[in-house]
Design a protein around this motif. Structure first.
Motif: not given
Ligand code: BT5
Length: 246
Positions: A80-88, A188-194
């Protein structure tokens, strides 16, 4: 209501923001506490490796994340953190992508790394919640050539890619705002949510080597494991260990 960075400790120097965050977590620091340092004298990667952390140029940040979920379920927080870092990073105009589990690359060069560590003792007042320290190192304004020789050839930075520096404080604020909803979604939703978002940012063209297998990354399993397809078309599930560029 934003929680990430609601409490912030910004230091000139420390050994490792992760080490410090673990100490603060044990002392009861709240969910979302963020620690940054301008330089680290003993920045850490995974498996005992070093994170090159020169002063005045980069971002070294650790966040305390608390959740009622069992600790074992929090390991994929890295994703999940990786997604945020990529987007930033992409918001700065740099075409960053993900490599499982914790690298942010541009092409084959590493721009950022993530190190999540469990708090052995969550701390007073939070005894029922699990606690993880999420450490993020991003090469912001350093030039890769200024990094130690063993790192330089395979590293890059936002400044390298843009051809000039960015405002680190503004970048850090943007990063926290970008990370927060992805952490919330994961908790909230674990791996399936991301998973779909992670796969959309996956570097797909790379040949990876891991344990006994060499192949290309296809995506994630429900538990966050990497699905890797080898040259024979066989799909392997990679749970742990190291994944190198072949
Ligand atoms: C990581 O480990 O990529 C996790 C790095 C996490 C660093 C942050 S900074 C804030 C917080 N406090 C800490 O002490 N750590 C966290 P790993 O996948 O093991 O990758 C480490 C490898 O990346 C090294 O062995 C080098 O090859 C390479 N490397 C080291 N420093 C680098 C840099 N500044 N830029 C690019 N590559 C680097």
């Amino acid at each position: 209501m934003s929680w990430l960075g609601g409490e912030r400790i910004d230091l000139d120097e420390c050994e490792s923001t992760n080490d410090l965050a673990l100490v603060h977590a044990r002392a009861g620091a709240v969910h979302g506490t963020v620690i940054t340092a301008d330089r680290q004298s003993a920045g850490r990667g995974r498996l005992g490796r070093t994170w090159a952390s020169p002063p005045g140029t980069n971002l070294y940040l650790s966040a305390i994340v608390r959740s009622p979920r069992p600790l074992a379920e929090l390991a994929p927080l890295t994703l999940a953190l990786g997604i945020g870092v990529v987007d930033a990073v992409r918001a700065e105009g740099v075409a960053a992508q993900l490599k499982w589990p914790n690298d942010v690359l541009v092409g084959t060069r590493k721009l950022a790394g993530i190190l999540c560590e469990a708090c052995p003792e969550p701390g007073r007042g939070n005894a029922t919640d699990s606690c993880v320290v999420a450490g993020i190192g991003i090469n912001v304004n350093v030039r890769a050539a200024e990094l130690p020789a063993e790192v330089a050839a395979r590293a890059t930075s936002i400044a390298d890619q843009r051809g000039g520096p960015v405002d680190r404080a503004a970048f850090t604020r943007g990063l926290l705002a970008t990370l927060e909803p992805w952490i919330d979604r994961f908790l909230a939703g674990g791996v399936p949510a991301i998973a779909a978002a992670w796969e959309a940012r996956l570097a797909t063209g790379l040949t990876l080597r891991t344990g006994g297998h060499t192949g290309t990354a296809l995506g994630l399993d429900r538990d966050g494991a990497l699905r890797l397809r080898d040259a024979h078309g066989v799909i392997h599930r990679i749970h742990a260990g190291d994944v190198e560029l072949a």
